[in-house]
Design a protein around this motif. Structure first.
Motif, PDB file in Angstrom:
ATOM      1  N   LEU A   1       1.065  -1.037   0.370  1.00  0.00           N
ATOM      2  CA  LEU A   1       0.004   0.398  -0.077  1.00  0.00           C
ATOM      3  C   LEU A   1       0.585   1.072  -0.329  1.00  0.00           C
ATOM      4  N   SER A   2       0.072   2.349  -0.342  1.00  0.00           N
ATOM      5  CA  SER A   2       0.959   4.179  -0.257  1.00  0.00           C
ATOM      6  C   SER A   2       0.595   4.138  -0.088  1.00  0.00           C
ATOM      7  N   VAL A   3       0.739   4.663   1.624  1.00  0.00           N
ATOM      8  CA  VAL A   3       0.287   5.672   3.069  1.00  0.00           C
ATOM      9  C   VAL A   3       0.731   7.033   2.230  1.00  0.00           C
ATOM     10  N   LEU A   4      -0.268   8.543   2.773  1.00  0.00           N
ATOM     11  CA  LEU A   4      -0.049   9.061   3.243  1.00  0.00           C
ATOM     12  C   LEU A   4      -0.415  10.178   4.438  1.00  0.00           C
ATOM     13  N   VAL A   5       0.691  10.220   5.503  1.00  0.00           N
ATOM     14  CA  VAL A   5       0.214  10.855   7.254  1.00  0.00           C
ATOM     15  C   VAL A   5       0.444  12.142   6.248  1.00  0.00           C
ATOM     16  N   SER A   6      -0.365  12.566   7.353  1.00  0.00           N
ATOM     17  CA  SER A   6      -1.162  14.232   7.273  1.00  0.00           C
ATOM     18  C   SER A   6      -1.352  14.429   8.653  1.00  0.00           C
ATOM     19  N   VAL A   7      -0.112  15.532   9.229  1.00  0.00           N
ATOM     20  CA  VAL A   7      -0.981  16.534  10.406  1.00  0.00           C
ATOM     21  C   VAL A   7      -1.218  17.853   9.144  1.00  0.00           C
ATOM     22  N   ARG A   8      -2.048  17.917  10.673  1.00  0.00           N
ATOM     23  CA  ARG A   8      -3.247  19.254  10.481  1.00  0.00           C
ATOM     24  C   ARG A   8      -3.789  19.830  11.544  1.00  0.00           C
ATOM     25  N   ASN A   9      -3.183  21.187  11.367  1.00  0.00           N
ATOM     26  CA  ASN A   9      -2.958  21.691  13.026  1.00  0.00           C
ATOM     27  C   ASN A   9      -4.631  21.812  13.028  1.00  0.00           C
ATOM     28  N   THR A  10      -4.610  21.662  13.814  1.00  0.00           N
ATOM     29  CA  THR A  10      -6.545  22.591  13.906  1.00  0.00           C
ATOM     30  C   THR A  10      -6.329  23.731  14.823  1.00  0.00           C
ATOM     31  N   ASP A  11      -5.658  24.315  15.327  1.00  0.00           N
ATOM     32  CA  ASP A  11      -5.725  25.626  16.178  1.00  0.00           C
ATOM     33  C   ASP A  11      -5.920  26.435  14.712  1.00  0.00           C
ATOM     34  N   PRO A  12      -6.942  27.708  14.851  1.00  0.00           N
ATOM     35  CA  PRO A  12      -7.280  28.459  14.023  1.00  0.00           C
ATOM     36  C   PRO A  12      -6.928  29.925  13.889  1.00  0.00           C
ATOM     37  N   THR A  13      -5.371  29.730  15.633  1.00  0.00           N
ATOM     38  CA  THR A  13      -4.975  31.049  15.494  1.00  0.00           C
ATOM     39  C   THR A  13      -3.337  30.887  15.665  1.00  0.00           C
ATOM     40  N   ASN A  14      -2.972  29.839  15.615  1.00  0.00           N
ATOM     41  CA  ASN A  14      -1.455  29.817  16.013  1.00  0.00           C
ATOM     42  C   ASN A  14      -1.161  29.116  14.886  1.00  0.00           C
ATOM     43  N   SER A  15      -0.200  28.841  14.964  1.00  0.00           N
ATOM     44  CA  SER A  15       1.106  27.600  14.433  1.00  0.00           C
ATOM     45  C   SER A  15       1.168  26.536  14.917  1.00  0.00           C
ATOM     46  N   ILE A  16       1.800  25.405  14.629  1.00  0.00           N
ATOM     47  CA  ILE A  16       2.596  24.338  15.593  1.00  0.00           C
ATOM     48  C   ILE A  16       3.870  24.065  14.710  1.00  0.00           C
ATOM     49  N   ARG A  17       4.725  23.133  14.820  1.00  0.00           N
ATOM     50  CA  ARG A  17       5.977  23.333  14.340  1.00  0.00           C
ATOM     51  C   ARG A  17       6.419  21.457  15.127  1.00  0.00           C
ATOM     52  N   VAL A  18       6.463  20.980  13.545  1.00  0.00           N
ATOM     53  CA  VAL A  18       6.800  19.462  13.429  1.00  0.00           C
ATOM     54  C   VAL A  18       7.955  19.188  13.599  1.00  0.00           C
ATOM     55  N   VAL A  19       8.508  18.916  14.862  1.00  0.00           N
ATOM     56  CA  VAL A  19       9.949  18.801  15.466  1.00  0.00           C
ATOM     57  C   VAL A  19      10.807  17.389  14.472  1.00  0.00           C
ATOM     58  N   SER A  20      10.040  16.080  14.606  1.00  0.00           N
ATOM     59  CA  SER A  20      10.917  14.609  14.078  1.00  0.00           C
ATOM     60  C   SER A  20       9.584  14.832  13.248  1.00  0.00           C
ATOM     61  N   ALA A  21      10.056  13.001  12.660  1.00  0.00           N
ATOM     62  CA  ALA A  21       9.195  12.484  11.815  1.00  0.00           C
ATOM     63  C   ALA A  21      10.164  10.860  11.996  1.00  0.00           C
ATOM     64  N   ASN A  22      10.216  10.594  12.961  1.00  0.00           N
ATOM     65  CA  ASN A  22      10.329   9.094  12.862  1.00  0.00           C
ATOM     66  C   ASN A  22      10.060   7.774  12.218  1.00  0.00           C
TER      67      ASN A  22
END
Length: 175
Positions: free
Chosen positions: A72-93
């Motif tokens: 299978l192919s896999v699409l991993v999706s990280v969705r920021n659900t906060d309407p006013t603030n950014s988030i930072r993805v630090v690592s994806a092991n």
């Protein structure tokens, strides 16, 4: 309902006509966190475990003791659900079925704006992860934010056969 059983006594009525209503309200109030399930408290970061099925086993066991395998192919999706603030993805092991770290799929931290999405992709031909592969995605924020939605969309589309399903990530630690 529990409150109707409490007030039922042979040949007797509840002492107070509003007793059933008061008891019902007390039960509902005590279960408020359960009724609000799905709304998580804001946090400043987490590590999220995401199941990844780069292959699925199916069919019957052959004489060799093996089953059929579909990649299978896999699409991993990280969705920021906060309407006013950014988030930072630090690592994806990315780990394989045996828990061996295969790679960090994120060479440098990545900022995701409000309502933005960051994606990772595991190609269909890549089966080194196996059926028990997973991502451990670490993210943080400068202020408490609503938790991101992190999912993996698994798919295979071909003539006569298609498969698609989603696995959801779950937080395993906070900073």
């Amino acid at each position: 309902m529990i409150f109707s059983r409490i007030c039922r006594q042979p040949r007797r009525r509840c002492a107070h006509p509003g007793g059933q209503l008061a008891l019902a309200l007390a039960i509902v109030a005590s279960n408020a966190p359960v009724l609000a399930e799905g709304i998580e408290p804001p946090t400043r970061g987490q590590t999220v475990y995401v199941p990844v099925y780069s292959e699925i086993r199916h069919g019957n066991l052959a004489a060799t003791g093996r089953t059929d395998v579909t990649l299978l192919s896999v699409l991993v999706s990280v969705r920021n659900t906060d309407p006013t603030n950014s988030i930072r993805v630090v690592s994806a092991n990315y780990y394989n079925t045996d828990g061996v770290l295969l790679r960090n799929s994120l060479p440098a931290p990545r900022v995701i704006p409000p309502f933005g999405t960051f994606e990772l992709f595991v190609e269909q031909r890549e089966n080194i992860g196996g059926s028990g592969a997973n991502y451990a995605i670490k993210w943080d924020a400068t202020v408490p934010v609503s938790q991101p939605t992190i999912e993996a969309l698994h798919s295979r589309f071909q003539a006569g056969f298609s498969a698609a399903f989603i696995s959801r990530g779950r937080a395993i630690s906070e900073p």
